[in-house]
Motif scaffolding. Structure first.
Motif, PDB file in Angstrom:
ATOM      1  N   THR A 191      -0.089   8.622 -10.247  1.00 61.67           N
ATOM      2  CA  THR A 191      -1.036   7.454  -9.237  1.00 61.67           C
ATOM      3  C   THR A 191      -1.385   6.411 -10.078  1.00 61.67           C
ATOM      4  O   THR A 191      -1.450   6.538 -10.998  1.00 61.67           O
ATOM      5  N   LYS A 231       5.347  -2.050  -6.570  1.00 61.88           N
ATOM      6  CA  LYS A 231       6.708  -3.121  -6.300  1.00 61.88           C
ATOM      7  C   LYS A 231       7.462  -3.202  -7.805  1.00 61.88           C
ATOM      8  O   LYS A 231       8.633  -3.011  -7.667  1.00 61.88           O
ATOM      9  N   THR A 284       2.098  -2.324  -2.087  1.00 63.55           N
ATOM     10  CA  THR A 284       2.306  -2.465  -0.719  1.00 63.55           C
ATOM     11  C   THR A 284       1.069  -1.982   0.058  1.00 63.55           C
ATOM     12  O   THR A 284       0.122  -1.498  -0.866  1.00 63.55           O
ATOM     13  N   ALA A 285       0.796  -2.237   1.264  1.00 59.97           N
ATOM     14  CA  ALA A 285      -0.315  -1.817   2.077  1.00 59.97           C
ATOM     15  C   ALA A 285      -0.242  -0.526   2.043  1.00 59.97           C
ATOM     16  O   ALA A 285      -1.443   0.184   2.021  1.00 59.97           O
ATOM     17  N   GLU A 286       0.861   0.214   1.879  1.00 62.24           N
ATOM     18  CA  GLU A 286       0.860   1.813   1.734  1.00 62.24           C
ATOM     19  C   GLU A 286       0.535   2.152   0.435  1.00 62.24           C
ATOM     20  O   GLU A 286       0.431   3.546   0.021  1.00 62.24           O
ATOM     21  N   GLY A 287       0.333   1.411  -0.659  1.00 61.01           N
ATOM     22  CA  GLY A 287       0.162   1.713  -2.050  1.00 61.01           C
ATOM     23  C   GLY A 287       1.150   2.022  -2.998  1.00 61.01           C
ATOM     24  O   GLY A 287       1.284   2.695  -4.098  1.00 61.01           O
ATOM     25  N   LYS A 288       2.321   1.471  -2.620  1.00 56.44           N
ATOM     26  CA  LYS A 288       3.761   1.841  -3.251  1.00 56.44           C
ATOM     27  C   LYS A 288       3.913   0.684  -4.207  1.00 56.44           C
ATOM     28  O   LYS A 288       3.699  -0.397  -3.907  1.00 56.44           O
ATOM     29  N   SER A 334     -11.902   5.308  -2.766  1.00 55.65           N
ATOM     30  CA  SER A 334     -11.531   5.244  -1.537  1.00 55.65           C
ATOM     31  C   SER A 334     -12.306   6.554  -0.959  1.00 55.65           C
ATOM     32  O   SER A 334     -12.600   6.471   0.310  1.00 55.65           O
ATOM     33  N   TYR A 381      -9.493   0.887  -8.401  1.00 58.60           N
ATOM     34  CA  TYR A 381      -9.143   1.906  -7.651  1.00 58.60           C
ATOM     35  C   TYR A 381      -9.872   3.253  -7.725  1.00 58.60           C
ATOM     36  O   TYR A 381     -10.051   4.113  -6.906  1.00 58.60           O
ATOM     37  N   SER A 410      -3.559  -5.719  -7.353  1.00 64.36           N
ATOM     38  CA  SER A 410      -3.326  -5.173  -6.228  1.00 64.36           C
ATOM     39  C   SER A 410      -2.157  -5.774  -5.537  1.00 64.36           C
ATOM     40  O   SER A 410      -1.325  -5.226  -4.648  1.00 64.36           O
TER      41      SER A 410
END
Length: 233
Positions: A132, A227, A221-225, A98, A34, A217
């Protein structure tokens, strides 16, 4: 590891065989999933880091740091030029892969080449970077470099004992709290008791596996939250 005994039946530390002097950090790029850590470049990183270090930064971010925010970009440029040439501390910019933007800095410092100890310091994050996965990965990359690549035996984290966020961050990352040095420093015309934390080489594999499990990864989630929280890994 257990202590040994000498011929007088006195307990002594475990053997450290074939030990050799370590090297200073020199690697200019540490690549992650990242983020990446780039050796400070006073030209390339100036604009982005001025947003982190400059007058737009939150004043509360500087309470426990030896610096104050820079009110003048020219002065800050001189500061970046100076630290970019430093061997100890060896400063890195934390780059969001990113966006390509520098979101903060950290450094390897207080290196003891003979004894194999090194500290992570000058941890200065923008509000955007705090809490983050990039912030966690940046710490992971630096620890891997210090312990795995350079072979340091002891990796340290120190902070003002009253800096509760920093203390919690150290524990979350897997550092062990060792105690407080009272009246250790005077800065900003006040006393600092210093809280000491460390990771040693024999326990790093466990800490590393835990960090890698969280950073994978598949844990986001796809939103970066996340799990799973790091303390659940």
């Amino acid at each position: 590891m257990e202590n040994q005994y000498n011929s007088y039946h006195q307990p002594i530390g475990y053997a450290v065989r074939k030990w050799s002097k370590r090297d200073y950090p020199t690697k200019a790029l540490l690549e992650g999933i990242y983020c990446r850590l780039e050796k400070i470049d006073p030209v390339r990183h100036l604009e982005a880091l001025y947003q982190v270090y400059g007058p737009e930064s939150s004043s509360k971010n500087w309470t426990y740091l030896p610096l104050e925010p820079f009110e003048n970009k020219t002065v800050f440029a001189t500061y970046l030029e100076t630290i970019s040439q430093s061997q100890d501390p060896f400063h890195y910019a934390i780059i969001d892969k990113s966006s390509g933007k520098a979101l903060g800095t950290l450094a390897l410092m207080r290196t003891n080449l003979d004894q194999g100890t090194i500290e992570v310091g000058f941890v200065i994050y923008s509000d955007q970077l705090k809490k983050t996965r990039i912030a966690t990965e940046a710490q992971y990359l630096l620890a891997c470099y210090a312990i795995d690549d350079l072979g340091y035996r002891r990796y340290e984290w120190k902070c003002d004992a009253l800096n509760e966020p920093s203390r919690k961050a150290a524990l979350r990352l897997g550092f062990t709290f060792e105690g407080i040095f009272r009246n250790a420093l005077v800065y900003k015309e006040r006393n600092r008791d210093t809280a000491w934390f460390s990771i040693i080489d024999s326990e790093w594999a466990d800490r590393k596996e835990r960090l890698e499990s969280w950073l994978d990864s598949s844990n986001f989630t796809a939103e970066g939250k996340q799990k799973r929280r790091l303390n659940e890994c």
